[in-house]
Structures are given as structure tokens and as C-alpha cells.
Design a protein around this motif. Structure first.
Motif, PDB file in Angstrom:
ATOM      1  N   MET A 177       0.855  -1.171   0.000  1.00  0.00           N
ATOM      2  CA  MET A 177       0.000   0.000   0.000  1.00  0.00           C
ATOM      3  C   MET A 177       0.894   1.224   0.000  1.00  0.00           C
ATOM      4  N   SER A 178       0.729   2.094  -0.990  1.00  0.00           N
ATOM      5  CA  SER A 178       1.654   3.209  -1.159  1.00  0.00           C
ATOM      6  C   SER A 178       0.914   4.502  -1.466  1.00  0.00           C
ATOM      7  N   LYS A 179       1.284   5.545  -0.739  1.00  0.00           N
ATOM      8  CA  LYS A 179       0.683   6.851  -0.991  1.00  0.00           C
ATOM      9  C   LYS A 179       1.041   7.362  -2.387  1.00  0.00           C
ATOM     10  N   SER A 180       2.232   6.996  -2.856  1.00  0.00           N
ATOM     11  CA  SER A 180       2.704   7.540  -4.133  1.00  0.00           C
ATOM     12  C   SER A 180       1.932   7.016  -5.330  1.00  0.00           C
ATOM     13  N   ILE A 181       1.351   5.807  -5.229  1.00  0.00           N
ATOM     14  CA  ILE A 181       0.596   5.269  -6.362  1.00  0.00           C
ATOM     15  C   ILE A 181      -0.905   5.262  -6.099  1.00  0.00           C
ATOM     16  N   GLY A 182      -1.316   5.802  -4.952  1.00  0.00           N
ATOM     17  CA  GLY A 182      -2.726   6.033  -4.692  1.00  0.00           C
ATOM     18  C   GLY A 182      -3.577   4.795  -4.491  1.00  0.00           C
ATOM     19  N   ASN A 183      -3.004   3.716  -3.989  1.00  0.00           N
ATOM     20  CA  ASN A 183      -3.789   2.495  -3.766  1.00  0.00           C
ATOM     21  C   ASN A 183      -4.100   2.304  -2.279  1.00  0.00           C
ATOM     22  N   CYS A 184      -4.369   3.424  -1.595  1.00  0.00           N
ATOM     23  CA  CYS A 184      -4.587   3.424  -0.154  1.00  0.00           C
ATOM     24  C   CYS A 184      -6.023   3.790   0.187  1.00  0.00           C
ATOM     25  N   ILE A 185      -6.422   3.413   1.390  1.00  0.00           N
ATOM     26  CA  ILE A 185      -7.621   3.962   2.018  1.00  0.00           C
ATOM     27  C   ILE A 185      -7.132   4.804   3.191  1.00  0.00           C
ATOM     28  N   TYR A 186      -7.345   6.114   3.091  1.00  0.00           N
ATOM     29  CA  TYR A 186      -6.829   7.021   4.116  1.00  0.00           C
ATOM     30  C   TYR A 186      -7.759   7.083   5.320  1.00  0.00           C
ATOM     31  N   LEU A 187      -7.181   7.308   6.484  1.00  0.00           N
ATOM     32  CA  LEU A 187      -7.966   7.384   7.715  1.00  0.00           C
ATOM     33  C   LEU A 187      -8.943   8.547   7.687  1.00  0.00           C
ATOM     34  N   SER A 188      -8.627   9.594   6.943  1.00  0.00           N
ATOM     35  CA  SER A 188      -9.436  10.808   6.952  1.00  0.00           C
ATOM     36  C   SER A 188     -10.405  10.902   5.779  1.00  0.00           C
ATOM     37  N   GLU A 189     -10.538   9.843   4.975  1.00  0.00           N
ATOM     38  CA  GLU A 189     -11.434   9.900   3.823  1.00  0.00           C
ATOM     39  C   GLU A 189     -12.902   9.846   4.247  1.00  0.00           C
ATOM     40  N   THR A 190     -13.782  10.342   3.365  1.00  0.00           N
ATOM     41  CA  THR A 190     -15.213  10.304   3.641  1.00  0.00           C
ATOM     42  C   THR A 190     -15.737   8.880   3.476  1.00  0.00           C
ATOM     43  N   ALA A 191     -16.926   8.644   4.030  1.00  0.00           N
ATOM     44  CA  ALA A 191     -17.547   7.324   3.918  1.00  0.00           C
ATOM     45  C   ALA A 191     -17.775   6.944   2.460  1.00  0.00           C
ATOM     46  N   ASP A 192     -18.174   7.913   1.646  1.00  0.00           N
ATOM     47  CA  ASP A 192     -18.422   7.638   0.222  1.00  0.00           C
ATOM     48  C   ASP A 192     -17.134   7.261  -0.500  1.00  0.00           C
ATOM     49  N   GLU A 193     -16.041   7.962  -0.178  1.00  0.00           N
ATOM     50  CA  GLU A 193     -14.753   7.653  -0.805  1.00  0.00           C
ATOM     51  C   GLU A 193     -14.289   6.250  -0.407  1.00  0.00           C
ATOM     52  N   ILE A 194     -14.467   5.910   0.851  1.00  0.00           N
ATOM     53  CA  ILE A 194     -14.050   4.583   1.315  1.00  0.00           C
ATOM     54  C   ILE A 194     -14.894   3.497   0.673  1.00  0.00           C
TER      55      ILE A 194
END
Length: 361
Positions: free
Chosen positions: A202-219
Motif C-alpha cells: 500500500m503506497s501513498k505515491s501510487i494512490g492504492n490506499c484507504i486514508y484514515l481521513s477519507e469520507t464514507a463515500d470515498e471509502i
């Protein structure tokens, strides 16, 4: 001997669920366990600059993001000292002394360094600061006389190099440093959670993450698009568990209690896996189950973060206070190191007396 933890993260972006299961969740448990006398948590901005030197603003902006994620996950500045690496001037000085104890060939053999150099395409042009990261990490750990360092299995070669430096220093100059032990995550899956695209990391640089601060819809969108078994096309098709990211995440997050709340037709994860493997269970149902579990973990974190965001100056004050406390501890270690190396010239009364005798007879 006091039991002391040193751990931290690079501020190259918001923290994601890989950080949560791999380290943050465990840090909160350790912090609240009463087992450790001191816990130091470092936002490693100086280390992050070794491969982001052309974009310091990225690091500057993400320090507050990491601090907010720390506090939202339950790290308590009353129990843990949270500080910024670059604000501790003793760390680069210690690093300079340790550089004399490590050869270039030893750094080149470090498997973690080799892997990181390859992943960043640094083969032909390695920044010196990045190349010497294991030595810098040794300075970070020993500055606080850490007895325990919680990290993933991939960081074990880095910790072993720290242990080598400590042994070399203590044998050369006299015991002044503490040799740390590594603490691995108890759940093997949590040591390296794969990306939602099925890639190994899981890497921030390639955007394949689920961030702790994302919205419910984004998750929800990310979970529903998560990589599963590409051959599991029809509901009746048998599905594979190995390499199936959804089940890997369930291994990391779900408990028997989650089945009672969200999927009562099954008693545990083994039953769910068996049904998927023999066919008759769709990916959508499993993904909805995973989404419900993730939101159970993440919604309280997101709620706390929203409250913390209302008083950003207080977050910076917390970081300033933590950095001041960390600096005082690192100063004591540096003093002991310089005394062992006999370069504490102005504090060494015996040296001055010897020189008086030498020149005045």
C-alpha cells in the motif's frame, strides 16, 4: 532499566489503514498498557526530505496531517512524547559520529536500503542522505535510549544495523548506548497490508490506499472496486482466497463479533472463506461486509479528527512542547556520547589538569 519505545512515520502524506493496522493501533495499546516508562513518537520530516528535497512544501504541509491522524487514533501527548525530527539538533550530530563506525559496503548490503533504492529508481543517483538512512535511524533510536522499536518485518535489517552500531560504539568508547529490541505486529497480515489494487505494498505515491481521513463515500467506492479473484466471474464460480485483497483485509480487521453484527449467517471468517472457495458467494456481499467493518473502526477516528481540526494552533503547540521534551532527552544522550568519545573538552577537568601539567611542568 527503563523500558522506552521509539517509533514514528515519514510525513509524506495522510496516514492510511495500512499504518493503522501495522503500527498506530498497536502504539495506542502500548501507550495505554502501562508497560513502558516512556514512549517517543517521531514525525520524521528530516528523513522524508532525503528523497523529497525538491519539494519541501509537501513535507511541511503533511506534518499537521500526520499529527492530526496520530491524535485522532488515540495517541495521547500526556502519555507519549510526539515530536518533529528536524527540531532535535542532537540527532544529526549523533549521526555524524556514527558514520565513522559503518562502511559503505555494509550500507550497500542492507536489504531494506537496496529495496528502497530500487523502488525509487535511485540506482544511478542516490542522495547521500537517503543512502545513510540506517545511520540516521540509529541516531534517532539511540538518542532516546529506546529499548523497543515497533516496526514491520521489512524494517528488521535497519534495526539490526542500529544494533551493530550500538555494539561497535560501546566496544570502542565504553557503554553509553542502549541496544534496542524489535517488536513486530502480533497479526502477521498487519505487517504489510497490500494496496486495494492487489499490489504487494500500500503506497501513498501510487494512490492504492484507504486514508484514515477519507469520507464514507470515498471509502465505499474504494472497497467496492477492490481487487479480488479475477476468475470469480459468476456467483457459482469457486473463488480463490490467496491474493484476494478483500480477504486479506478481513484477516487484518474482522473478529467474530463483526459476524454477529453484520453477517450473522456465518460464525467466523473460516466459514466465510470456505463458502467463497466452494462457490455461491458473491464479491459484492463480502465487500459490503468489509466496508461495514472498516467504517466501525474509522468513523470514531474521523469524528475525533474533525474536532481536532477546529484548533490547529493547539496541535502545533503540542508538537512544540513534545519537541522541547524530546530535545532535552536527546541532549543527555549526546552528552554521554561525547563524554565516552572524550570530545567533551570543556567539561573534562582531568584533561585540563593534564594539559596544565604538560605545559607548565
Amino acid at each position: 532499566m527503563a523500558k522506552i519505545i521509539l517509533t514514528g512515520d515519514r510525513p509524506t502524506g495522510r496516514l492510511h489503514i495500512g499504518h493503522y493496522v501495522g503500527s498506530l493501533r498497536e502504539r495506542v495499546k502500548l501507550q495505554n498498557s502501562g508497560t513502558y516508562d516512556k514512549i517517543f513518537i517521531m514525525i520524521a520530516d528530516a528523513q522524508a526530505l532525503t528523497d523529497n528535497a525538491d519539494n519541501p512544501e509537501k513535507i511541511r504541509q503533511n506534518i499537521i496531517e500526520v499529527a492530526l491522524d496520530y491524535l485522532a487514533c488515540g495517541l495521547d501527548p500526556e502519555k507519549s512524547t510526539i515530536f518533529i525530527q528536524s527540531q532535535i539538533p542532537q540527532l544529526p550530530e549523533l549521526c555524524a559520529y556514527y558514520m565513522n563506525l559503518v562502511t559503505v559496503s555494509r550500507l550497500q548490503r542492507n536489504p531494506t536500503v537496496k529495496a528502497e533504492i530500487q523502488s525509487r529508481n535511485f540506482e544511478t543517483s542516490i542522495p547521500v542522505g537517503f543512502f545513510t538512512y540506517p545511520i540516521s535511524q540509529a541516531a534517532d533510536i539511540t538518542a532516546f535510549q529506546a529499548t523497543t522499536v515497533p516496526v514491520g518485518e521489512d524494517q528488521m535489517p535497519m534495526l539490526e544495523q542500529t544494533r551493530e552500531i550500538v555494539r561497535k560504539f560501546n566496544s570502542t568508547y565504553g557503554k553509553a548506548l542502549t541496544e534496542p529490541d524489535i517488536l513486530l505486529p502480533s497479526n502477521e497480515v498487519c505487517q504489510r497490508l497490500p494496496g486495494i489494487d492487489g499490489k504487494a505494498k500500500m503506497s501513498k505515491s501510487i494512490g492504492n490506499c484507504i486514508y484514515l481521513s477519507e469520507t464514507a463515500d470515498e471509502i465505499k467506492k474504494k472497497v467496492m472496486n477492490m481487487y479480488t479473484d479475477p476468475d470469480h466471474i459468476r456467483l457459482s464460480d469457486p473463488g480463490k482466497i490467496a491474493g484476494n485483497t478483500v480477504f486479506t483485509y478481513l484477516d487484518a480487521f474482522c473478529t467474530a463479533e463483526h459476524f454477529k453484527r453484520y453477517l450473522p449467517d456465518y460464525n467466523n471468517l473460516d466459514e466465510l472463506k470456505a463458502h467463497y472457495q466452494r462457490g455461491g458467494l458473491g464479491d459484492v456481499k463480502v465487500k459490503k461486509f468489509l466496508y461495514a467493518i472498516l467504517m466501525e473502526y474509522l468513523e470514531p477516528i474521523k469524528k475525533r479528527r474533525t474536532e481536532l481540526e477546529k484548533n490547529i494552533p493547539a496541535i502545533y503547540k503540542m508538537l512544540q512542547d513534545g519537541s522541547q521534551r524530546a530535545r532535552a532527552v536527546a541532549a543527555q544522550t549526546l552528552k554521554a556520547v561525547k563524554s565516552a568519545m572524550k570530545i567533551n573538552y570543556f567539561d573534562d577537568d582531568e584533561l585540563i589538569k593534564e594539559q596544565v601539567k604538560r605545559f607548565q611542568g
